[in-house]
Design a protein around this motif. Structure first.
Motif, PDB file in Angstrom:
ATOM      1  N   UNK A 575       1.132  -1.075  -0.067  1.00 37.46           N
ATOM      2  CA  UNK A 575      -0.029   0.327   0.239  1.00 37.46           C
ATOM      3  C   UNK A 575       1.048   1.221   0.154  1.00 37.46           C
ATOM      4  N   UNK A 576       2.026   1.518   0.820  1.00 38.43           N
ATOM      5  CA  UNK A 576       2.679   2.639   0.873  1.00 38.43           C
ATOM      6  C   UNK A 576       3.589   2.703  -0.446  1.00 38.43           C
ATOM      7  N   UNK A 577       4.644   1.391  -0.826  1.00 38.07           N
ATOM      8  CA  UNK A 577       4.176   2.007  -2.348  1.00 38.07           C
ATOM      9  C   UNK A 577       3.360   2.073  -3.556  1.00 38.07           C
ATOM     10  N   UNK A 578       2.408   1.670  -3.443  1.00 41.19           N
ATOM     11  CA  UNK A 578       1.388   2.033  -4.329  1.00 41.19           C
ATOM     12  C   UNK A 578       0.740   3.708  -4.332  1.00 41.19           C
ATOM     13  N   UNK A 579       1.108   3.412  -3.247  1.00 40.79           N
ATOM     14  CA  UNK A 579      -0.261   5.453  -3.083  1.00 40.79           C
ATOM     15  C   UNK A 579       1.443   6.028  -3.151  1.00 40.79           C
ATOM     16  N   UNK A 580       2.152   5.913  -3.128  1.00 40.41           N
ATOM     17  CA  UNK A 580       3.374   7.282  -3.001  1.00 40.41           C
ATOM     18  C   UNK A 580       3.439   6.940  -4.484  1.00 40.41           C
ATOM     19  N   UNK A 581       3.935   5.739  -5.346  1.00 44.70           N
ATOM     20  CA  UNK A 581       3.647   6.383  -6.935  1.00 44.70           C
ATOM     21  C   UNK A 581       2.837   6.984  -7.839  1.00 44.70           C
ATOM     22  N   UNK A 582       1.244   6.434  -6.960  1.00 41.51           N
ATOM     23  CA  UNK A 582       0.087   7.227  -7.807  1.00 41.51           C
ATOM     24  C   UNK A 582       0.567   8.387  -7.309  1.00 41.51           C
ATOM     25  N   UNK A 583       0.779   8.915  -6.197  1.00 41.05           N
ATOM     26  CA  UNK A 583       0.609  10.424  -5.927  1.00 41.05           C
ATOM     27  C   UNK A 583       1.752  11.168  -6.451  1.00 41.05           C
ATOM     28  N   UNK A 584       3.083  10.205  -6.883  1.00 45.89           N
ATOM     29  CA  UNK A 584       3.866  11.553  -7.276  1.00 45.89           C
ATOM     30  C   UNK A 584       3.706  11.694  -8.612  1.00 45.89           C
ATOM     31  N   UNK A 585       3.212  10.351  -9.405  1.00 43.62           N
ATOM     32  CA  UNK A 585       2.830  10.331 -11.074  1.00 43.62           C
ATOM     33  C   UNK A 585       1.368  11.701 -10.768  1.00 43.62           C
ATOM     34  N   UNK A 586       1.221  11.856 -10.260  1.00 40.36           N
ATOM     35  CA  UNK A 586       0.157  12.794 -10.073  1.00 40.36           C
ATOM     36  C   UNK A 586       0.560  13.734 -10.093  1.00 40.36           C
ATOM     37  N   UNK A 587       1.386  13.978  -9.468  1.00 34.66           N
ATOM     38  CA  UNK A 587       2.498  15.493  -9.078  1.00 34.66           C
ATOM     39  C   UNK A 587       3.119  16.143 -10.365  1.00 34.66           C
ATOM     40  N   UNK A 588       3.254  14.449 -10.632  1.00 33.77           N
ATOM     41  CA  UNK A 588       4.137  15.595 -12.232  1.00 33.77           C
ATOM     42  C   UNK A 588       3.799  15.922 -12.901  1.00 33.77           C
ATOM     43  N   UNK A 589       2.571  15.071 -13.699  1.00 31.45           N
ATOM     44  CA  UNK A 589       1.629  14.908 -14.471  1.00 31.45           C
ATOM     45  C   UNK A 589       0.978  16.457 -14.457  1.00 31.45           C
ATOM     46  N   UNK A 590       0.900  16.687 -13.688  1.00 32.82           N
ATOM     47  CA  UNK A 590      -0.225  17.622 -12.908  1.00 32.82           C
ATOM     48  C   UNK A 590       0.771  19.325 -12.539  1.00 32.82           C
ATOM     49  N   UNK A 591       1.908  18.721 -12.077  1.00 37.50           N
ATOM     50  CA  UNK A 591       3.389  19.739 -12.614  1.00 37.50           C
ATOM     51  C   UNK A 591       3.860  20.242 -10.322  1.00 37.50           C
ATOM     52  N   UNK A 592       4.909  20.794 -10.140  1.00 34.03           N
ATOM     53  CA  UNK A 592       4.940  20.828  -9.033  1.00 34.03           C
ATOM     54  C   UNK A 592       5.996  19.928  -8.710  1.00 34.03           C
ATOM     55  N   UNK A 593       7.097  18.645  -9.339  1.00 34.20           N
ATOM     56  CA  UNK A 593       7.186  17.825  -8.727  1.00 34.20           C
ATOM     57  C   UNK A 593       7.966  17.234  -9.855  1.00 34.20           C
ATOM     58  N   UNK A 594       9.805  17.721  -9.144  1.00 36.59           N
ATOM     59  CA  UNK A 594      10.615  17.331 -10.578  1.00 36.59           C
ATOM     60  C   UNK A 594      11.252  16.027  -9.892  1.00 36.59           C
ATOM     61  N   UNK A 595      12.044  16.140 -10.750  1.00 33.77           N
ATOM     62  CA  UNK A 595      12.827  14.853 -11.184  1.00 33.77           C
ATOM     63  C   UNK A 595      13.736  14.886  -9.318  1.00 33.77           C
ATOM     64  N   UNK A 596      14.759  15.300  -9.379  1.00 30.40           N
ATOM     65  CA  UNK A 596      15.173  15.564  -7.411  1.00 30.40           C
ATOM     66  C   UNK A 596      13.988  15.138  -6.171  1.00 30.40           C
ATOM     67  N   UNK A 597      13.543  15.641  -6.415  1.00 33.58           N
ATOM     68  CA  UNK A 597      11.874  15.474  -5.533  1.00 33.58           C
ATOM     69  C   UNK A 597      11.738  14.605  -5.599  1.00 33.58           C
TER      70      UNK A 597
END
Length: 665
Positions: A575-597
């Motif tokens: 659950x931790x792994x899937x939630x993290x990846x999902x939130x990060x992918x949404x963050x990238x597509x919606x903007x605000x999450x950089x490669x290093x972050x």
């Protein structure tokens, strides 16, 4: 030179070198004097941290495996190509740190195995030609005498042939209290002498010791995959290429190369891939510390689903050594010692399985039972007729009394019936022509049997069934003490197998607990076969799905509870792994999450998963770990010197009894 080589092999060497280059580059770029030099240092940092990543990715790709390293390698190289030097350095640096931390914490989860290896003895003191000689533990010869002094590790498996002392057997059985050893007792390699001095004849050396077998078993078990892990491996094999395709599609559609490269980094399934194996390693390691050997991840996962436990009676719920429980005196001119003494003198010439119990009881009370009878006549199915010290002594069941003119035979039959109803095996003792008394013999119920049944229910087991070849009266007496849910008595070995199959047909996931050859068919058929007292038994250690190294029954509910906690831990990690990846992918597509972050959060999720799994290494207080000592033998009768007082059995849990004819005790 040696120091430099040692430093280069250190897991922190690459992150440290890369970090130093990044700091130097940032200082130069901040000063704004020589940007070219700053960029060169930043690329150098990316190369130092990323070289190993690229090599690993290339090797995996050559083996037709698309892994996490490939995603990071493509993202880092792409960042350098488009001039995103800081992103390339940050991503590879964070990935290198994550890898080092992952290695360190994974090693921690394997601490149980490391501790087992650490207790393996290096040297032994043997007696050769009358002299004490120190040799390597692996150089001891079978049959040699090994000396174990206070504070020393036992270097071999063996049998005590002299001396006395106490050994700490925690490394083998998981028990914390030292065990007293005297002549005839077994000892195991890796245990530690806490007092005394022992002379031991070596029966197992080197790879043939119990400790070596345990280490081998734990190594194999920690590498064995659970069904869920196999599924996740297949999922990752499809997931990683899917992320590559997604990044390419997004890059072509948006014309934003940075966004595409960021998706590669963010989509790394690192936490997902490691979520299950790290829990399995930690769970099996914790079990090994506690003297519970689990065959592998698949069996650990199955153990978490156990809903019914079938338990053999003799040698499992009971100790397997019959003892005298009652001496009922029916002749007012005799005492308890008289009845037991005459019985012991008569049984000295008997081959009956219960004769040993009577002789042991007589000797424990310092009664004179030395020598053999003048004559012994077995009466098949009824008992024996003995002439000893000028008297005729009869020992047997009520049917034996019918053949002889015996005074007060009716009273003896009543007493024998009362003992049988209480779960004892009655043996009427007749001195000359008069009934002397009745002796009751029973197998002793283990002190922790009732607590085990209670703990099994607390661990989520719905049904505990006792299987035995004994008669129903004896089985019910044991059931009254232990509180099992159901009794199946008078069973043959194939009948035990049928019971297991029937439970499975009802939808139960069945664990079968046994210690004898007659349990083998049922052990093999059950979803999980559990071997009791496996210390020193090579066959049990290698073949059982779960091997309880000591004779502590409470290890069984402890193993089931640990299995359930391990599976829950696996689910939490997924659950931790899937939630993290999902939130990060949404963050990238919606903007605000950089490669290093994104890489920083990704590595943090990996560490969270590992730290969560490491919680399994702590001892859990959910089930009892100490034996329950309130009950030992079926509490059905009181023994007196003048008569028998039946006591009412009121079991806390009513047991259902099923009898199968044709069984043997």
């Amino acid at each position: 030179m040696t120091t430099i080589h040692s430093w280069m092999n250190n897991r922190w060497a690459i992150p440290a070198a890369s970090g130093a280059l990044i700091i130097a580059a940032l200082v130069i770029l901040q000063l704004g004097t020589i940007d070219l030099l700053g960029n060169i240092l930043m690329v150098a940092a990316a190369v130092v941290a990323g070289a190993h990543i690229v090599i690993t990715a290339a090797r995996a790709l050559w083996a037709r495996v698309i892994g996490i390293d490939l995603l990071v390698a493509v993202a880092a190289i792409g960042a350098v190509v488009i001039g995103q030097y800081w992103e390339a350095a940050a991503v590879t640096f964070l990935f290198a740190i994550g890898h080092a931390l992952e290695t360190a914490t994974l090693n921690k989860t394997r601490s149980a195995l490391a501790e087992l290896v650490a207790v393996a003895p290096d040297v032994a003191i043997t007696l050769r030609d009358g002299e004490q000689v120190e040799v390597a533990a692996t150089a001891v010869i079978l049959g040699e005498t090994v000396l174990i002094k206070n504070g020393a590790k036992v270097p071999v498996d063996g049998e005590v042939i002299g001396g006395a002392g106490a050994l700490d057997e925690a490394s083998i059985t998981g028990e914390s209290m030292p065990v007293e050893k005297v002549t005839g007792d077994r000892v195991f390699a890796g245990t530690v002498a806490r007092s005394g001095f022992l002379q031991v004849r070596a029966t197992g050396v080197g790879a043939d010791t119990t400790l070596a077998r345990i280490i081998h078993r734990v190594e194999d078990a920690q590498d064995t995959k659970a069904k869920t892990q196999v599924f996740m491996d297949r999922f990752s094999a499809w997931y990683t290429p899917a992320i590559l395709v997604l990044a390419i599609v997004v890059g072509l559609f948006t014309q934003d190369i940075v966004l595409a490269l960021t998706l590669l980094v963010i989509g790394c399934p690192g936490a997902l891939v490691i979520s299950i194996p790290v829990s399995i390693v930690a769970g099996i390691g914790r079990a090994a510390k506690d003297g519970i050997l689990i065959k592998g991840g698949e069996f650990l996962e199955t153990s978490a689903k156990i809903t019914a436990v079938a338990v053999d009676k003799t040698g499992t719920l009971t100790i397997g050594r019959p003892r005298v429980t009652d001496v009922v005196v029916l002749n007012p001119d005799l005492t308890r010692s008289d009845v037991l003494g005459w019985a012991g003198r008569a049984e000295a010439g008997s081959e009956h399985p219960l004769s040993r119990a009577i002789l042991d009881a007589a000797r424990s009370e310092s009664l004179d039972v030395a020598g053999l009878p003048e004559a012994t006549e077995p009466v098949p199915g009824k008992g024996i007729v003995v002439t000893t010290r000028g008297h005729r002594v009869l020992i047997g069941n009520p049917a034996l009394l019918v053949q002889y003119p015996i005074i007060d035979a009716y009273a003896a039959t009543l007493a024998a019936t009362a003992l049988a109803e209480a779960g004892r095996t009655p043996m009427i003792v007749v001195l000359d022509d008069t009934v002397a008394g009745v002796i009751g013999v029973a197998d002793e119920v283990r002190a922790d049997a009732a607590q085990m049944v209670s703990d099994l229910h607390a661990a989520g087991v719905k049904r505990v069934v006792m299987l035995t070849g004994d008669a129903p009266l004896v089985a019910n007496a044991v059931a009254a003490v232990t509180g099992v849910d159901e009794v199946r008595a008078s069973l043959l070995p194939e009948d035990k197998l049928d019971v297991v199959v029937a439970l499975q047909a009802e939808g139960y996931v069945v664990a079968m607990v046994g210690d004898g050859v007659n349990d083998a068919p049922a052990l093999a058929t059950a979803n999980i076969g559990v071997a009791m007292g496996a210390a020193g038994s090579a066959v049990a250690v290698e073949t059982a799905d779960i091997a309880l190294m000591g004779d502590n029954l409470l290890k069984l509910p402890e193993a089931i509870s640990l299995a359930r906690r391990t599976v829950n831990n696996m689910r939490q990690n997924i659950a931790i792994a899937l939630i993290t990846v999902t939130l990060l992918l949404l963050g990238v597509l919606l903007g605000g999450v950089t490669m290093s972050i994104g890489m920083l959060v990704h590595e943090a999720s990996v560490l969270i998963v590992i730290v969560n799994a490491m919680r399994l290494l702590r001892r859990h207080g959910g089930v009892s770990s100490a034996p329950h000592t309130n009950t030992t033998t079926p509490p059905a009768t009181r023994s007196t010197d003048r008569g028998l007082t039946p006591a009412t059995i009121r079991p806390d849990r009513a047991a259902t009894t099923t009898t199968t004819t044709g069984g043997t005790p």
